[in-house]
Write an enzyme that holds these catalytic residues in place. Sequence first.
Site, PDB file in Angstrom:
ATOM      1  CG  ASP A  81      -0.364   6.054   6.116  1.00 36.52           C
ATOM      2  OD1 ASP A  81      -0.502   6.000   4.879  1.00 36.52           O
ATOM      3  OD2 ASP A  81      -1.281   5.838   6.923  1.00 36.52           O
ATOM      4  CG  ASP A 124      -3.698   1.024  10.723  1.00 34.26           C
ATOM      5  OD1 ASP A 124      -4.735   0.805  10.054  1.00 34.26           O
ATOM      6  OD2 ASP A 124      -2.830   1.855  10.384  1.00 34.26           O
ATOM      7  CG  ASP A 159      -1.912  -1.066   1.303  1.00 35.48           C
ATOM      8  OD1 ASP A 159      -2.154  -1.651   0.226  1.00 35.48           O
ATOM      9  OD2 ASP A 159      -2.439  -1.354   2.383  1.00 35.48           O
ATOM     10  CD  GLU A 201      -6.098  -2.624   9.256  1.00 39.14           C
ATOM     11  OE1 GLU A 201      -6.098  -3.657   8.554  1.00 39.14           O
ATOM     12  OE2 GLU A 201      -6.020  -1.482   8.766  1.00 39.14           O
ATOM     13  CD  GLU A 215      -1.771  -0.468   7.538  1.00 37.80           C
ATOM     14  OE1 GLU A 215      -2.321   0.279   8.361  1.00 37.80           O
ATOM     15  OE2 GLU A 215      -2.275  -0.779   6.453  1.00 37.80           O
ATOM     16  CD  GLU A 216       1.874   2.729   7.576  1.00 37.40           C
ATOM     17  OE1 GLU A 216       0.632   2.636   7.582  1.00 37.40           O
ATOM     18  OE2 GLU A 216       2.564   2.629   6.541  1.00 37.40           O
ATOM     19  CG  LEU A 272      -3.109   8.240   9.869  1.00 37.05           C
ATOM     20  CD1 LEU A 272      -4.213   8.099   8.841  1.00 37.05           C
ATOM     21  CD2 LEU A 272      -3.681   8.824  11.150  1.00 37.05           C
ATOM     22  CG  ASP A 273      -8.256   2.450  10.038  1.00 36.99           C
ATOM     23  OD1 ASP A 273      -8.016   1.545   9.208  1.00 36.99           O
ATOM     24  OD2 ASP A 273      -9.407   2.870  10.282  1.00 36.99           O
TER      25      ASP A 273
HETATM   26  P1  AFP Z   1      -6.397   2.891   4.300  1.00 34.98           P
HETATM   27  O1  AFP Z   1      -5.807   3.181   5.646  1.00 34.98           O
HETATM   28  O2  AFP Z   1      -5.394   2.401   3.294  1.00 34.98           O
HETATM   29  O3  AFP Z   1      -7.265   4.010   3.783  1.00 34.98           O
HETATM   30  O4  AFP Z   1      -7.363   1.632   4.494  1.00 34.98           O
HETATM   31  C1  AFP Z   1      -8.430   1.809   5.393  1.00 34.98           C
HETATM   32  C2  AFP Z   1      -9.045   0.441   5.555  1.00 34.98           C
HETATM   33  O5  AFP Z   1      -8.071  -0.466   5.945  1.00 34.98           O
HETATM   34  C3  AFP Z   1     -10.182   0.468   6.570  1.00 34.98           C
HETATM   35  O6  AFP Z   1     -10.055   1.483   7.504  1.00 34.98           O
HETATM   36  C4  AFP Z   1     -11.421   0.649   5.725  1.00 34.98           C
HETATM   37  O7  AFP Z   1     -12.553   0.054   6.295  1.00 34.98           O
HETATM   38  C5  AFP Z   1     -11.035  -0.041   4.424  1.00 34.98           C
HETATM   39  O8  AFP Z   1      -9.603   0.037   4.326  1.00 34.98           O
HETATM   40  C6  AFP Z   1     -11.618   0.647   3.221  1.00 34.98           C
HETATM   41  O9  AFP Z   1     -11.245  -0.145   2.119  1.00 34.98           O
HETATM   42  P2  AFP Z   1     -11.772   0.266   0.663  1.00 34.98           P
HETATM   43  O10 AFP Z   1     -11.027   1.545   0.324  1.00 34.98           O
HETATM   44  O11 AFP Z   1     -11.386  -0.899  -0.206  1.00 34.98           O
HETATM   45  O12 AFP Z   1     -13.264   0.453   0.747  1.00 34.98           O
END
Ligand code: AFP
Length: 349
Positions: free
Chosen positions: A74, A115, A68, A278, A96-97, A117-118
């Site tokens: 992040d 994680d 990613d 997560e 995660e990073e 920064l989610d």
């Molecule tokens: P990011 O941190 O890469 O934005 O991912 C967030 C996540 O892990 C979680 O928080 C969300 O529920 C999910 O991804 C969203 O995934 P989509 O972008 O595929 O809908």
Amino acid sequence: MTSNFSSGTINFSSGFAKNFQNDARRAEIRATVSALCVAAKQISHICARGPLESGLGDATGGANSDGDAQKALDVRSDEIVTAALETAPVAYYASEEQDDVVTLDASKPLAVASDPLDGSSNIDTNVSIGTIFSIYTAKKDALSSFLRVGSEQICAGFFVYGPQTTLVITAGAGTETYVLDPDTGNFELAIAHMKIAPASTEYAINASNHRHWEAPVRSYIEDCLAGADGPLGEKYNMRWVGSLVADANRILSRGGIFMYPGDDRKGYQEGRLRLLYEANPVAFVIEQAGGIATNGALRILGMSLESLHQRVPFVFGSERPVQMVASYHHKKSVKSDSSQLFNKRGLFR
Ligand code: AFP
């Protein structure tokens, strides 16, 4: 009154971690959560400045272990969490990073997965994002401190950086919500014993992936979409924030079901969310609030972790819809077993 376990960052409830008879362990957990609160206040402050902080949502050109693209926030959040945990009784940090476990001080008693920064895809859109964490007792070495089942967590939770900055947390004696009081800089208890509504007609899923889902998931969502005239006999509503912490916080507060199933896209056979930092922490919080968390069929907290960044299909929330989804998976497995049986043996021996 500031708790004597913190440097004025969180005023714990009297019930927090009360299930730990060992005062030393309770103090270690509180000191680690206090350190994470210090990190969260810094990240919250950066988020609140948004575009005034140049390039938070810009790709750094780097990528995490899963490939990613890493955003500037992040990386910054990971640095902030790492620095905070260096002040806490934490031996090992899995992020995660970070590709591998970071050893902070091998003589310390705890291990933290995070994680930092989610919801990175929401950084530039002023939508709630957060930090997720999970605390274990440290084992003899770094990796074995994390390659274990999620039911061994001693504390877990997540911060949400939204209209309020909140901390949703459990140490095994129920789930609590704390809110950062902007006037004092302290996290104050807002909800002591959170309880998820057992039933709900609200689901959260990224519906754009419909064509990629396996049959039980497609069937369930199509039955929800059929509304009151359909097999479930109810009109359903949908929400999808794209930040796990925001969807989880909503489900805790008004019920619902979250689904990120495996699908047939390359690399998504086991879904998108990671088991260690997560699914496990969110599952602990959800179960302690009376909800259920599975991979569609099996309990998340019973699943063994084979690798740090292992993905897992993730379904959690109100008891009845999560059990309903498991019944759709069960029906599929019975049907496929019977069809295999007939295929092998034919209709007649
Ligand atoms: P990011 O941190 O890469 O934005 O991912 C967030 C996540 O892990 C979680 O928080 C969300 O529920 C999910 O991804 C969203 O995934 P989509 O972008 O595929 O809908």
